[in-house]
Design a protein around this motif. Structure first.
Motif, PDB file in Angstrom:
ATOM      1  N   MET A  98     -11.097   2.699   5.093  1.00 20.91           N
ATOM      2  CA  MET A  98      -9.733   3.102   4.775  1.00 20.91           C
ATOM      3  C   MET A  98      -9.621   4.619   4.880  1.00 20.91           C
ATOM      4  N   THR A  99      -8.612   5.104   5.599  1.00 22.02           N
ATOM      5  CA  THR A  99      -8.377   6.538   5.697  1.00 22.02           C
ATOM      6  C   THR A  99      -7.387   6.959   4.642  1.00 22.02           C
ATOM      7  N   ASP A 100      -7.278   8.278   4.434  1.00 23.87           N
ATOM      8  CA  ASP A 100      -6.357   8.789   3.435  1.00 23.87           C
ATOM      9  C   ASP A 100      -4.901   8.519   3.806  1.00 23.87           C
ATOM     10  N   LEU A 101      -4.637   8.208   5.095  1.00 26.83           N
ATOM     11  CA  LEU A 101      -3.270   7.955   5.531  1.00 26.83           C
ATOM     12  C   LEU A 101      -2.884   6.493   5.372  1.00 26.83           C
ATOM     13  N   THR A 102      -3.841   5.654   5.018  1.00 29.09           N
ATOM     14  CA  THR A 102      -3.576   4.229   4.850  1.00 29.09           C
ATOM     15  C   THR A 102      -3.035   3.954   3.464  1.00 29.09           C
ATOM     16  N   LYS A 103      -1.916   3.255   3.411  1.00 34.69           N
ATOM     17  CA  LYS A 103      -1.343   2.913   2.114  1.00 34.69           C
ATOM     18  C   LYS A 103      -2.174   1.827   1.440  1.00 34.69           C
ATOM     19  N   ILE A 104      -2.403   2.000   0.152  1.00 33.65           N
ATOM     20  CA  ILE A 104      -3.103   0.973  -0.609  1.00 33.65           C
ATOM     21  C   ILE A 104      -2.130  -0.167  -0.901  1.00 33.65           C
ATOM     22  N   PRO A 105      -2.470  -1.410  -0.561  1.00 31.67           N
ATOM     23  CA  PRO A 105      -1.593  -2.537  -0.867  1.00 31.67           C
ATOM     24  C   PRO A 105      -1.622  -2.877  -2.355  1.00 31.67           C
ATOM     25  N   VAL A 106      -0.466  -3.216  -2.881  1.00 27.96           N
ATOM     26  CA  VAL A 106      -0.313  -3.582  -4.294  1.00 27.96           C
ATOM     27  C   VAL A 106       0.332  -4.955  -4.370  1.00 27.96           C
ATOM     28  N   THR A 107      -0.267  -5.850  -5.122  1.00 36.97           N
ATOM     29  CA  THR A 107       0.330  -7.158  -5.365  1.00 36.97           C
ATOM     30  C   THR A 107       0.870  -7.186  -6.786  1.00 36.97           C
ATOM     31  N   VAL A 108       2.161  -7.467  -6.916  1.00 36.13           N
ATOM     32  CA  VAL A 108       2.810  -7.577  -8.218  1.00 36.13           C
ATOM     33  C   VAL A 108       2.791  -9.045  -8.626  1.00 36.13           C
ATOM     34  N   ILE A 109       2.184  -9.326  -9.762  1.00 34.44           N
ATOM     35  CA  ILE A 109       2.089 -10.705 -10.263  1.00 34.44           C
ATOM     36  C   ILE A 109       3.001 -10.831 -11.474  1.00 34.44           C
ATOM     37  N   THR A 110       4.041 -11.604 -11.292  1.00 41.69           N
ATOM     38  CA  THR A 110       5.044 -11.755 -12.336  1.00 41.69           C
ATOM     39  C   THR A 110       5.124 -13.220 -12.757  1.00 41.69           C
ATOM     40  N   GLY A 111       5.846 -13.488 -13.801  1.00 40.63           N
ATOM     41  CA  GLY A 111       5.946 -14.862 -14.290  1.00 40.63           C
ATOM     42  C   GLY A 111       6.247 -14.871 -15.765  1.00 40.63           C
ATOM     43  N   PHE A 112       6.831 -15.944 -16.222  1.00 41.82           N
ATOM     44  CA  PHE A 112       7.261 -16.025 -17.604  1.00 41.82           C
ATOM     45  C   PHE A 112       6.058 -16.069 -18.531  1.00 41.82           C
ATOM     46  N   LEU A 113       6.320 -15.865 -19.811  1.00 48.97           N
ATOM     47  CA  LEU A 113       5.273 -15.847 -20.825  1.00 48.97           C
ATOM     48  C   LEU A 113       4.367 -17.070 -20.734  1.00 48.97           C
ATOM     49  N   GLY A 114       3.072 -16.821 -20.629  1.00 45.46           N
ATOM     50  CA  GLY A 114       2.111 -17.914 -20.642  1.00 45.46           C
ATOM     51  C   GLY A 114       2.030 -18.709 -19.362  1.00 45.46           C
ATOM     52  N   ALA A 115       2.564 -18.180 -18.249  1.00 52.54           N
ATOM     53  CA  ALA A 115       2.536 -18.937 -16.995  1.00 52.54           C
ATOM     54  C   ALA A 115       1.154 -18.956 -16.355  1.00 52.54           C
TER      55      ALA A 115
END
Length: 344
Positions: free
Chosen positions: A1-18
């Motif tokens: 990975m180079t400094d120009l490469t964006k780091i991928p982010v996964t957002v994990i959402t869901g209701f309480l206790g899912a």
């Protein structure tokens, strides 16, 4: 990975206790050769989910790569908390290949996506995808049903049903923002329940989404990582009940931390927690319990009347103390009444 490469982010959402934390544990154990970092945003001051994940840390996701934010919704504290945390993760001696964000069960995901456009980080990270978890059994039971004819009939007969509850709005916003939906606890729902839950999700989704069953957080990481969604650039396709608002509030929900003496009877405590859900409409209870005569601490997590508990590790140098976070809609939080049931 180079400094120009964006780091991928996964957002994990869901209701309480899912099952968000369970899913992340599975991803930690199956990183596909990636070095992971994790940001956990909890509602309440006792960091149960973060502690669970830190106990699973390894070379692919060391403890220093797991960060907890428990002092407010990260989409409401962008400048003070979220941006510095992301910058700190990117400044680690070994920069992560992928960042996982576990949102609070009460979080609205779209405002968080907007934070990725902040100048300090927009050239460095990208939202690889938004994964929404939905409790298959609960959805199949119609707790967040779409506006079907039966609901319309109820509204016509009862003026108090003109507006959806805040819980419905949170659920719908999470689905509308998602790139993929995982129906958790598929084993409890059964085939008929999964079909019913899938129908609800498809009716709520603003566009065609993959909807997949999952049990115990087990899913092939290749299915949910590497989506390349660049969700921060695709906000128009992710409608929200709160579009047009400058900000949002979490005043619909509240939490209280209850401290108890050591517990002699685990099942008696479970019955009390179930009573809170049944009589006081408590949504979620989670925390650690000191059990008399046992060197291990007891992890307790409840979603409604469904209570799970297990001994997770020795107390060690940590003070033996029973602390439970109790979460509900604001008008259902009566601390005195909660304490009376729990015997605090």
């Amino acid at each position: 990975m180079t400094d120009l490469t964006k780091i991928p982010v996964t957002v994990i959402t869901g209701f309480l206790g899912a099952g968000k934390t369970t899913l992340i544990r599975h991803l930690m154990q199956n990183p596909q050769g990636k070095r992971l970092a994790i940001l956990v945003n909890e509602f309440g001051t006792v960091g149960v989910d973060g502690e669970i994940l830190k106990s699973c840390a390894d070379a692919n996701c060391p403890v220093e790569n797991i960060v907890e934010l428990a002092n407010g919704c990260i989409c409401c504290t962008v400048a003070d908390d979220f941006i510095p945390t992301i910058e700190a993760l990117m400044a680690l001696p070994e920069r992560p290949d992928h960042i996982l964000i576990e949102t609070s069960g009460l979080a609205l995901p779209k405002p968080l996506l907007k934070a990725f456009d902040w100048p300090a980080i927009r050239s460095k990270i990208t939202v690889d995808g938004v994964v929404a978890l939905a409790d298959a059994e609960a959805v199949a039971a119609g707790r967040f049903a779409p506006d079907v004819a039966a609901v319309d009939a109820q509204r016509a007969a009862d003026a108090s049903l003109d507006h959806e509850t805040p819980l419905s709005e949170v659920f719908e916003d999470q689905i509308a923002c998602a790139d993929i939906v995982l129906l958790s606890k598929a084993d409890l729902a059964g085939e008929a329940g999964l079909a019913a839950a899938r129908a609800v999700i498809e009716a709520e989704a603003p566009r065609k989404l993959p909807v997949l069953p999952m049990t115990d957080g087990v899913i092939d990481p290749r299915v949910i990582l590497g989506l390349n969604a660049a969700a921060e650039d695709d906000l128009a396709a992710r409608p929200s009940h709160h579009d047009g608002a400058d900000d949002h509030e979490h005043d619909d929900f509240d939490s209280v931390v209850i401290e108890l003496a050591e517990v002699d009877d685990i099942e008696a405590l479970v019955a009390k927690v179930q009573r809170l859900a049944r009589e006081q409409h408590i949504l979620r209870v989670k925390g650690y319990v000191a059990v008399t005569g046992r060197p291990m601490r007891l992890l307790l997590q409840a979603v409604g009347e469904r209570v799970r508990h297990q001994f997770d590790r020795p107390w060690g140098a940590t003070p033996r103390q029973t602390r439970l976070v109790v979460i509900a809609e604001h008008h259902d939080i009566d601390e005195a009444a909660i304490r009376a049931v729990l015997g605090a």
